[in-house]
Design a protein around this motif. Structure first.
Motif, mmCIF file in Angstrom:
data_model
loop_
_atom_site.group_PDB
_atom_site.id
_atom_site.type_symbol
_atom_site.label_atom_id
_atom_site.label_comp_id
_atom_site.label_asym_id
_atom_site.label_seq_id
_atom_site.Cartn_x
_atom_site.Cartn_y
_atom_site.Cartn_z
ATOM 1 N N GLN A 195 -46.124 -3.826 43.804
ATOM 2 C CA GLN A 195 -46.999 -4.968 43.516
ATOM 3 C C GLN A 195 -47.122 -5.062 41.618
ATOM 4 O O GLN A 195 -47.411 -3.900 41.528
ATOM 5 C CB GLN A 195 -48.407 -4.777 43.998
ATOM 6 N N VAL A 196 -47.070 -6.133 41.421
ATOM 7 C CA VAL A 196 -47.047 -6.240 39.876
ATOM 8 C C VAL A 196 -48.082 -7.260 39.561
ATOM 9 O O VAL A 196 -47.979 -8.611 40.055
ATOM 10 C CB VAL A 196 -45.611 -6.670 39.374
ATOM 11 N N VAL A 197 -48.840 -7.133 38.444
ATOM 12 C CA VAL A 197 -49.778 -8.218 37.905
ATOM 13 C C VAL A 197 -49.028 -8.619 36.590
ATOM 14 O O VAL A 197 -48.966 -7.776 35.771
ATOM 15 C CB VAL A 197 -51.178 -7.785 37.674
ATOM 16 N N LEU A 198 -48.549 -9.880 36.647
ATOM 17 C CA LEU A 198 -47.803 -10.372 35.408
ATOM 18 C C LEU A 198 -48.852 -10.538 34.345
ATOM 19 O O LEU A 198 -50.018 -10.789 34.513
ATOM 20 C CB LEU A 198 -47.016 -11.581 35.640
ATOM 21 N N ALA A 199 -48.169 -10.194 33.211
ATOM 22 C CA ALA A 199 -48.927 -10.422 31.898
ATOM 23 C C ALA A 199 -48.412 -11.664 31.058
ATOM 24 O O ALA A 199 -47.326 -12.288 31.569
ATOM 25 C CB ALA A 199 -48.769 -9.437 30.941
ATOM 26 N N GLN A 200 -48.949 -12.094 30.059
ATOM 27 C CA GLN A 200 -48.673 -13.141 29.462
ATOM 28 C C GLN A 200 -47.328 -12.742 28.228
ATOM 29 O O GLN A 200 -47.497 -11.714 27.679
ATOM 30 C CB GLN A 200 -49.559 -13.848 28.232
ATOM 31 N N ARG A 201 -46.284 -13.640 28.264
ATOM 32 C CA ARG A 201 -45.095 -13.223 27.867
ATOM 33 C C ARG A 201 -45.454 -13.190 26.295
ATOM 34 O O ARG A 201 -45.730 -14.044 25.651
ATOM 35 C CB ARG A 201 -44.008 -13.972 27.957
ATOM 36 N N PRO A 202 -45.245 -12.132 25.513
ATOM 37 C CA PRO A 202 -45.137 -12.162 24.061
ATOM 38 C C PRO A 202 -44.166 -13.151 23.436
ATOM 39 O O PRO A 202 -42.976 -13.257 24.056
ATOM 40 C CB PRO A 202 -45.115 -10.655 23.516
ATOM 41 N N ASN A 203 -44.066 -13.120 22.180
ATOM 42 C CA ASN A 203 -42.930 -13.919 21.489
ATOM 43 C C ASN A 203 -41.885 -12.955 21.170
ATOM 44 O O ASN A 203 -41.950 -12.323 20.409
ATOM 45 C CB ASN A 203 -43.692 -14.751 20.108
ATOM 46 N N LEU A 204 -40.673 -13.141 22.104
ATOM 47 C CA LEU A 204 -39.596 -12.268 21.704
ATOM 48 C C LEU A 204 -38.529 -12.868 21.394
ATOM 49 O O LEU A 204 -37.380 -12.367 21.511
ATOM 50 C CB LEU A 204 -39.448 -11.705 23.295
ATOM 51 N N THR A 205 -38.698 -13.999 20.734
ATOM 52 C CA THR A 205 -37.491 -14.664 20.187
ATOM 53 C C THR A 205 -36.821 -14.068 19.007
ATOM 54 O O THR A 205 -37.544 -13.301 18.172
ATOM 55 C CB THR A 205 -37.966 -16.038 19.725
ATOM 56 N N GLU A 206 -35.573 -14.089 19.030
ATOM 57 C CA GLU A 206 -34.895 -13.115 18.268
ATOM 58 C C GLU A 206 -34.145 -14.263 17.315
ATOM 59 O O GLU A 206 -33.521 -15.168 17.377
ATOM 60 C CB GLU A 206 -33.687 -12.367 18.737
ATOM 61 N N SER A 207 -34.051 -13.821 15.904
ATOM 62 C CA SER A 207 -33.381 -14.950 14.984
ATOM 63 C C SER A 207 -31.705 -14.706 15.209
ATOM 64 O O SER A 207 -31.502 -13.285 15.301
ATOM 65 C CB SER A 207 -33.684 -14.512 13.598
ATOM 66 N N ASP A 208 -31.130 -15.634 14.836
ATOM 67 C CA ASP A 208 -29.860 -15.641 15.195
ATOM 68 C C ASP A 208 -29.206 -14.909 13.703
ATOM 69 O O ASP A 208 -29.039 -15.555 12.667
ATOM 70 C CB ASP A 208 -29.147 -17.001 15.269
ATOM 71 N N ASP A 209 -28.460 -13.807 13.882
ATOM 72 C CA ASP A 209 -28.002 -13.307 12.709
ATOM 73 C C ASP A 209 -26.471 -13.235 12.772
ATOM 74 O O ASP A 209 -25.970 -12.316 11.896
ATOM 75 C CB ASP A 209 -28.580 -11.889 12.632
ATOM 76 N N ASP A 210 -25.506 -13.636 13.659
ATOM 77 C CA ASP A 210 -24.329 -13.784 13.339
ATOM 78 C C ASP A 210 -23.675 -14.805 12.890
ATOM 79 O O ASP A 210 -22.361 -14.749 12.628
ATOM 80 C CB ASP A 210 -23.768 -13.415 14.970
ATOM 81 N N GLY A 211 -24.333 -15.473 12.369
ATOM 82 C CA GLY A 211 -23.924 -16.607 11.701
ATOM 83 C C GLY A 211 -22.923 -17.818 12.396
ATOM 84 O O GLY A 211 -22.417 -18.876 11.956
ATOM 85 N N HIS A 212 -23.098 -17.444 13.661
ATOM 86 C CA HIS A 212 -22.361 -18.642 14.450
ATOM 87 C C HIS A 212 -23.187 -19.750 14.904
ATOM 88 O O HIS A 212 -22.843 -20.719 15.039
ATOM 89 C CB HIS A 212 -21.705 -17.816 15.841
#
Length: 401
Positions: free
Chosen positions: A380-397
């Motif tokens: 059993q899992v009690v879900l938490a609020q998703r943190p901001n995990l967005t990553e910036s694009d650093d490959d230049g594409h």
């Protein structure tokens, strides 16, 4: 007996002569045969058909593509707006030495920063008669003044209602009457569907480009639950936040990203599906932000050995990493576990699991089922609020439109 033979010979010659004459007439005037059959009340024989014609009669051909998409554009274009986001940025300066020798040796030294107004161009779509406008978050990020140019030439100042970095969507509010609203009832697009992009590329307002849906469900980040529509309709700088519509003028996506020539790519752009945009819109209007559930783990595809006898693409998601103190860690989920079921939903792949957990509200208690070292387990899992995990694009594409 002799007279009977003469009569028979005469009739034979007459029949042969008549058939020959009919053949000649049929060759010279082919329509005479069908006219004669109609005059005598006989059915007209159907014309012979080739194999291709016969097959087309059995399976009707697809309707021809319209000669113009002007009707679809006319329905959607009034709801697409131009966005001008203004912000103050501090520009560094260089103070030159007054001594020529120092100038030659050192050039200059850093000076005080000078505030400068910077304007970014983008597009948006009116999605409510109350004045709500959808656009991209990167178009209006850090802006202190947002102006919206409507299709009919009116200019309205917009205020930011809320933004979501994960989907790169933002909701603006303008105060104006008689607003044209985009049609958000489009069915999900399919690869091969014709689509049109409408926006403000390079300041050329109300520009329309055409292409097809190249793919759906594209994942551009391993950590994000969001997927994208890939299209080869031309998307350029300034198209961000604009409309991707189908041939009926219905909104199917919000244009957001492109893969540029830095990656030797051409005709690869991405749009946020209208289904995701509707969800973000309703949450931002209601609460000012978007809330997503989170298990607290990273996932990968389930590995299969060549001699395992299992199918090449098994369902489920393998846990690659568990964040300390996360709901997954507290529930005892471990790296290398294979997760097969979340609540009542079967898991097909890592992207499917991320979407399912994001759709659940934080605080929801749900059962997770899977395999650990080949043995079934449940927890059993009690879900938490998703943190901001967005990553910036650093490959230049990837580039923002």
């Amino acid at each position: 007996m002799k007279s009977f033979a003469a009569v028979l010979s005469y009739l034979s010659r007459s029949i042969v002569l008549g058939l020959a004459l009919a053949f000649v007439i049929g060759m010279i005037w082919p329509q005479t045969r069908s006219q004669l059959r109609q005059h005598l009340g006989l059915k007209t024989a159907a014309p012979a058909t080739t194999d291709s014609a016969a097959s087309s009669a059995e399976s009707p051909a697809a309707p021809p593509a319209p000669a113009s998409y002007a009707g679809a554009v006319a329905r959607a274009e009034p709801s697409v707006v131009n966005i001008y986001a203004n912000k103050i940025v501090n520009q560094p300066t260089v103070q030159m030495y007054t001594n020529p020798i120092q100038q030659a040796l050192y050039g200059g030294q850093p000076g005080p920063s000078i505030p400068r107004r910077e304007q970014s161009l983008g597009s948006g779509v009116i999605v409510s008669a109350k004045g709500y406008v959808l656009t991209n978050n990167h178009v209006i990020a850090n802006a202190d003044d947002i102006q919206v140019l409507l299709y009919d030439g009116r200019v309205a100042r917009a205020r930011l209602v809320g933004a979501d970095a994960e989907t790169d969507l933002a909701v603006l509010k303008i105060d104006a009457g008689s607003l044209p609203v985009a049609d958000l009832t489009a069915p999900p697009p399919r690869p091969g569907d014709v689509v049109l992009a409408i926006g403000n590329p390079l300041g050329l307002n109300q520009t329309v480009t055409m292409g097809i849906v190249s793919a759906v469900g594209r994942q551009l980040s391993n950590d994000s639950p969001e997927d994208f529509i890939q299209t080869d309709a031309a998307i350029n700088l300034g198209n961000s936040g604009g409309a991707l519509i189908n041939t009926r003028g219905q909104l199917v996506g919000i244009n957001t990203l492109l893969i540029g020539r830095a990656a030797n790519a051409e005709g690869i752009g991405f749009a946020i599906p209208v289904s995701a945009a509707r969800s973000v819109l309703s949450q931002i209007i209601d609460t000012g932000h978007v809330v997503r559930g989170w298990l607290g783990a990273d996932y990968g595809f389930v590995p299969v050995a060549a001699d395992s006898g299992l199918p090449a693409a098994p369902r489920g998601a393998q846990v690659m990493n568990v964040y300390p103190g996360s709901p997954a860690a507290l529930a005892g989920i471990q790296a290398h576990d294979i997760l097969l079921r979340l609540g009542s939903d079967n898991i097909t792949d890592p992207a499917d699991l991320r979407r399912h957990e994001a759709d659940l509200k934080p605080g929801t208690r749900v059962e997770v089922s899977g395999l650990r070292n080949g043995m079934p387990f449940h927890t059993q899992v009690v879900l938490a609020q998703r943190p901001n995990l967005t990553e910036s694009d650093d490959d230049g594409h990837l580039g923002q439109a």
